[in-house]
Design a protein around this motif. Structure first.
Motif, PDB file in Angstrom:
ATOM      1  N   SER A  33       0.852  -1.188   0.000  1.00 48.44           N
ATOM      2  CA  SER A  33       0.000   0.000   0.000  1.00 48.44           C
ATOM      3  C   SER A  33       0.887   1.237   0.000  1.00 48.44           C
ATOM      4  O   SER A  33       2.111   1.160   0.202  1.00 48.44           O
ATOM      5  CB  SER A  33      -0.885  -0.006   1.239  1.00 48.44           C
ATOM      6  N   ARG A  50       2.572  -1.866  -6.510  1.00 48.98           N
ATOM      7  CA  ARG A  50       1.820  -0.939  -5.665  1.00 48.98           C
ATOM      8  C   ARG A  50       0.326  -1.230  -5.735  1.00 48.98           C
ATOM      9  O   ARG A  50      -0.226  -1.462  -6.813  1.00 48.98           O
ATOM     10  CB  ARG A  50       2.084   0.499  -6.106  1.00 48.98           C
ATOM     11  N   LEU A  51      -0.320  -1.195  -4.566  1.00 46.44           N
ATOM     12  CA  LEU A  51      -1.770  -1.244  -4.467  1.00 46.44           C
ATOM     13  C   LEU A  51      -2.199   0.140  -3.992  1.00 46.44           C
ATOM     14  O   LEU A  51      -2.038   0.460  -2.812  1.00 46.44           O
ATOM     15  CB  LEU A  51      -2.217  -2.323  -3.474  1.00 46.44           C
ATOM     16  N   ASP A  58      -8.854  -0.747   0.675  1.00 44.71           N
ATOM     17  CA  ASP A  58      -8.413  -0.206  -0.615  1.00 44.71           C
ATOM     18  C   ASP A  58      -7.229  -0.970  -1.203  1.00 44.71           C
ATOM     19  O   ASP A  58      -6.896  -0.778  -2.380  1.00 44.71           O
ATOM     20  CB  ASP A  58      -8.012   1.265  -0.465  1.00 44.71           C
ATOM     21  N   THR A  59      -6.572  -1.806  -0.393  1.00 48.99           N
ATOM     22  CA  THR A  59      -5.311  -2.395  -0.833  1.00 48.99           C
ATOM     23  C   THR A  59      -5.281  -3.914  -0.651  1.00 48.99           C
ATOM     24  O   THR A  59      -5.675  -4.655  -1.552  1.00 48.99           O
ATOM     25  CB  THR A  59      -4.146  -1.737  -0.065  1.00 48.99           C
ATOM     26  N   TYR A  60      -4.847  -4.377   0.514  1.00 49.63           N
ATOM     27  CA  TYR A  60      -4.599  -5.805   0.717  1.00 49.63           C
ATOM     28  C   TYR A  60      -5.868  -6.656   0.699  1.00 49.63           C
ATOM     29  O   TYR A  60      -5.783  -7.879   0.592  1.00 49.63           O
ATOM     30  CB  TYR A  60      -3.850  -6.022   2.029  1.00 49.63           C
TER      31      TYR A  60
END
Length: 666
Positions: A33, A50-51, A58-60
Motif C-alpha cells: 500500500s 503498488r496497491l 483499498d489495498t490488501y
C-alpha cells in the motif's frame, strides 16, 4: 513447480515467506500500500507492485487487484500469509481461476471452516466435543458468563466477555460493529465462557495424497483482548495421553473437510482435561515459529511442497526442547491496550541467532517486519515483531526470552515489552499455571507503575548527557567545563516528563564536576553525549542516552525509560481548554454516545475510535456536563485532537450559580 511467488500480505509474514523462497531458489513478489512504500518487505522482494491507497479495504483486501499484481509481475503462485485474504474462499478461487498456484487449502475447505458457527456443527457431527452455541437473544441467567464471538474472522475482534444480562446488549452491539468493520460480516453468537480454560491448538499438515500430520500442540493462553501475546510449545498442561486425544481430534476435523496444506485446529482445555473445539484456522498461524523450533521443520517449505503436489514423507518429528514466542506490540497495556503509532527510531534485539528460521542451536529467533525508522500507522495491526526463545527446557526458554526483551533497544514508541518480561518472570507463569484469564487475574502485571528509581536516575542521566551534548557542539569557549559560571549563580534546570509526571533536574558545576543539586545520593562518574555513568549507594550503573525530536530514551539495566523534554517557556495557545478530551491515538470516530448538554459521569463511554482494526472506547474522565463536541461519526482525528469538552461538575455548578445570581441582581 513454483518459480515465482507473490505474497498477498505485508510485514513480517511476507519476509518470513521470502526467507524460505530464497533458500529454495524461488523468485519473490511483494504487494504494498502507499503507507507501506518504505516497508522492509518491499525492499526484500525481487519485484513489488503498488496497491494504491492506505486502508486494508483499498489495498490488501482487494482480491482482483492482488491477482492482477501477480499476473503483471510474472508470478505463478500466491501465498496468502495470515490475516487479510488468507481465509477468503473467493480469493482462493480467483487465484486458481487466473492459472496461478494457490498455496493453501481448497476454497471448499476454507468455506466450510470459515464460519465459527458452521465449523462447530461440522466438528460435532464427526464426534469432536464443542461448546453449545447460545443465541444472544435467549441466553438465560444461569448461562453467564458468556463469550460473545464474531462468526467470521478472529484475532480477538468482535469478542466480548459478558458476566451479566445488563451488559449483554451493549456487548453484542459493540461486537457486531467491530466484526462488520473487520470482516464484512456482523454475525455474532454466544457460548459459555470457561474462565480457567487453556487455549491449546494443534498444528496440522495434510498433503493431497491422504497423509495428515498432527505436529503436537501450542499453548496460547496468555491473551489480551482475546488475542494471543505469548505462545509456547509444548504446553505445560498437556501430557502424552491428552496430546494424543487432541491430535486425533485435529486429524478428524482435517479429514472431515478433505484438508490440504497447513492449518491449525484450536481447542479450549479445562483444568480436568476436557477439551472443546473452538475453530480451525485454514492458514499459517502467527505463532508457527514455536512449532518450527521444536520440530526443526520449515512449515512454509512444506506448504510449498504440498501446493506443488508433493507428499509428506515418513512420520512427523517429535518435539525437542521448548520454545516460547512473545508478540511485541506498539501499545499501552495500562491504558486498555491502546495502540501506539509514530516513528520507530531504533529497533534492535540482542543475541539474535536466527531471523525467520530455526536457529542452528538453542537461542533467540527474531521475526520482524520493522527496522530503524519504520513508521507505525493506524491502518494495520500494531505488532512490531515476534521474539522467540528455543531452549532445552521451559525454564531456560523463559529466562532467555525475558533477558532478550529486557535488553532490546526500542526507541520512539511505547510497547508491551515490560509486560511481556513481567509475564515471563512471573512465578505463576514459570509454574505453568496459565489460562486465558491470566492477565485479568494478575492485573498487577498489566498495571504495574513505573520504577520510580529508574525514572529518576534516567532523568538525571538524560540531563547530564544533554549538557555533554551541548558542550560538544559549542562553537565558542567549548573548552570550558559544562555549566561553568564565572560568578556563582542559581543552579540550571532541565525538565522531563514521564507519563503525567514532570522531573526537574537542577545541576551546577563544582571543582569536582557536575552535581545534581536535588539528588545528593547520586554521583556523576562520567558523562558523554550518548552515555552517562552514575554511582548511587556504592553501585555504579551505565545509562545509554538517545535523543530524538521531542523524545529522549534512556536504556540501562534498570529498564528503558522514555522522557519528553519540557521547554523552559510554554506557549499557552498550544494548551487545550480545561476539560478537553483529546484523541489518545489517530483513528476514525465510529460511534458517539453523548450529546452536548448531557450530564455524564466518570467512566461513562463518550465515543469509540477505530484504529489498527480494533474499536477503542474513550471514556469520560470526570463527572460533569458535555459542553462541546468537536467531532462527528466518521470523523478522522489525529492523536491529540480535541474530541469534546466536559465541564467538571463543580465548575458547571459554579457557573450556573453565577448565572442565577446575575439574574437575581437588580
Amino acid at each position: 513447480m513454483i518459480t515465482n511467488l507473490l505474497v498477498a500480505n505485508r510485514g513480517e509474514i511476507a519476509l518470513r515467506v521470502f526467507r524460505t523462497c530464497r533458500q529454495q531458489g524461488i523468485g519473490t513478489v511483494a504487494v504494498y500500500s502507499d503507507a507501506d512504500a518504505d516497508s522492509p518487505h518491499v525492499e526484500a522482494a525481487d519485484a513489488a507492485v503498488r496497491l494504491p491507497g492506505a486502508t486494508p479495504a483499498d489495498t490488501y483486501l482487494r482480491a482482483e487487484a492482488v491477482v492482477t499484481a501477480a499476473l503483471d509481475a510474472g508470478a505463478d503462485a500466491v501465498h496468502p500469509g495470515y490475516g487479510f485474504l488468507s481465509e477468503n474462499a473467493d480469493f482462493a478461487r480467483a487465484v486458481s481461476a487466473a492459472g496461478l498456484t494457490w498455496v493453501g487449502p481448497s476454497p471448499d475447505s476454507i468455506e466450510r471452516m470459515g464460519s465459527k458457527v458452521e465449523s462447530k456443527r461440522l466438528a460435532a457431527s464427526v464426534g469432536v466435543p464443542v461448546l453449545a452455541e447460545l443465541d444472544p437473544e435467549t441466553v438465560t441467567d444461569d448461562e453467564f458468563p458468556v463469550l460473545v464471538k464474531a462468526s467470521a474472522g478472529g484475532g480477538g475482534r468482535g469478542m466480548r466477555v459478558v458476566h451479566d444480562r445488563g451488559a449483554l446488549a451493549e456487548a453484542v452491539e459493540s461486537a457486531r460493529a467491530e466484526a462488520g468493520s473487520a470482516f464484512g460480516d456482523p454475525t455474532v453468537f454466544c457460548e459459555r465462557y470457561l474462565e480457567r480454560g487453556r487455549h491449546v491448538e494443534i498444528q496440522v499438515l495434510a498433503d493431497s495424497h491422504g497423509t495428515v500430520w498432527a505436529l503436537g500442540e501450542r499453548e496460547c493462553s496468555i491473551q489480551r483482548r482475546h488475542q494471543k501475546v505469548v505462545e509456547e510449545a509444548p504446553s505445560p498442561a498437556v501430557d502424552p495421553a491428552l496430546r494424543e486425544r487432541l491430535c486425533e481430534a485435529a486429524r478428524t476435523v482435517a479429514r472431515a473437510v478433505d484438508y490440504v496444506g497447513a492449518g491449525t485446529v484450536e481447542f479450549l482445555v479445562t483444568p480436568d482435561g476436557e477439551f472443546f473445539f473452538l475453530e480451525m484456522n485454514t492458514r499459517l498461524q502467527v505463532e508457527h515459529p514455536v512449532t518450527e523450533c521444536v520440530t526443526g521443520l520449515d512449515l512454509v517449505a512444506l506448504q510449498l511442497r504440498i501446493a506443488e503436489g508433493g507428499t509428506l514423507i515418513g512420520e512427523p518429528p517429535r518435539a525437542r526442547g521448548h520454545a516460547i514466542e512473545a508478540r511485541l506490540y506498539a501499545e499501552d497495556p495500562a491504558a486498555d491496550w491502546r495502540p501506539r503509532s509514530g516513528t520507530l527510531h531504533r529497533f534492535a534485539v540482542p543475541e539474535v541467532r536466527a531471523e525467520f528460521t530455526v536457529p542452528d542451536r538453542h537461542g533467540i529467533r527474531l521475526d520482524s517486519g520493522v527496522a530503524d525508522g519504520s513508521v507505525i500507522g493506524v491502518h494495520y495491526d500494531p505488532m512490531l515483531a515476534k521474539v522467540v526463545a528455543w531452549g532445552p527446557d521451559r525454564t531456560a526458554a523463559a529466562r532467555m526470552l525475558a533477558g532478550a526483551l529486557a535488553s532490546a533497544r526500542i526507541h520512539g514508541l511505547g510497547t508491551n515489552r515490560d509486560l511481556l518480561v513481567a509475564v515471563l518472570r512471573h512465578p505463576e507463569f514459570l509454574a505453568g499455571n496459565t489460562d486465558t484469564g491470566f492477565l485479568v487475574r494478575h492485573r498487577a502485571v498489566t498495571e504495574a507503575p513505573p520504577d520510580e528509581t529508574a525514572v529518576r536516575l534516567s532523568a538525571v542521566a538524560a540531563a547530564f548527557a544533554d549538557v555533554a551534548h551541548n558542550r560538544a557542539r559549542a562553537t565558542v569557549l567549548g573548552s570550558l567545563p559544562a555549566a561553568w559560571r564565572n560568578v556563582p549563580s542559581a543552579p540550571q534546570v532541565k525538565t522531563y516528563r514521564h507519563g503525567e509526571t514532570e522531573y526537574h533536574v537542577r545541576y551546577t558545576a563544582t571543582r569536582s564536576g557536575l552535581v545534581a543539586v536535588d539528588h545528593a545520593d547520586v554521583e556523576l562518574v562520567a558523562a558523554a553525549p550518548e552515555r552517562v555513568v552514575l554511582r548511587r549507594g556504592g553501585v555504579r550503573r551505565a545509562f545509554d542516552v538517545a535523543r530524538y525530536p521531542d523524545l529522549v530514551t534512556v536504556d540501562s539495566a534498570l529498564g528503558a525509560v522514555n522522557l519528553v523534554p519540557v521547554p523552559r517557556f510554554r506557549d499557552p495557545d498550544t494548551e487545550p481548554a480545561t476539560g478537553s478530551l483529546v484523541a489518545p491515538m489517530p483513528g476514525t470516530v465510529v460511534r458517539i454516545a453523548v450529546s452536548v448538554g448531557d450530564r455524564v459521569h466518570a467512566g461513562q463511554p463518550l465515543l469509540w475510535l477505530e484504529a489498527m482494526k480494533m474499536e477503542h472506547r474513550v471514556a469520560v474522565p470526570v463527572d460533569g456536563r458535555v459542553t462541546e463536541l468537536a467531532v462527528t461519526e466518521g470523523h478522522q482525528v489525529e492523536q491529540g485532537s480535541v474530541l469534546a469538552v466536559v465541564t467538571p461538575e463543580d465548575e458547571d455548578r459554579s457557573a450556573s450559580d453565577t448565572v442565577e445570581t446575575a439574574k437575581e441582581t437588580p
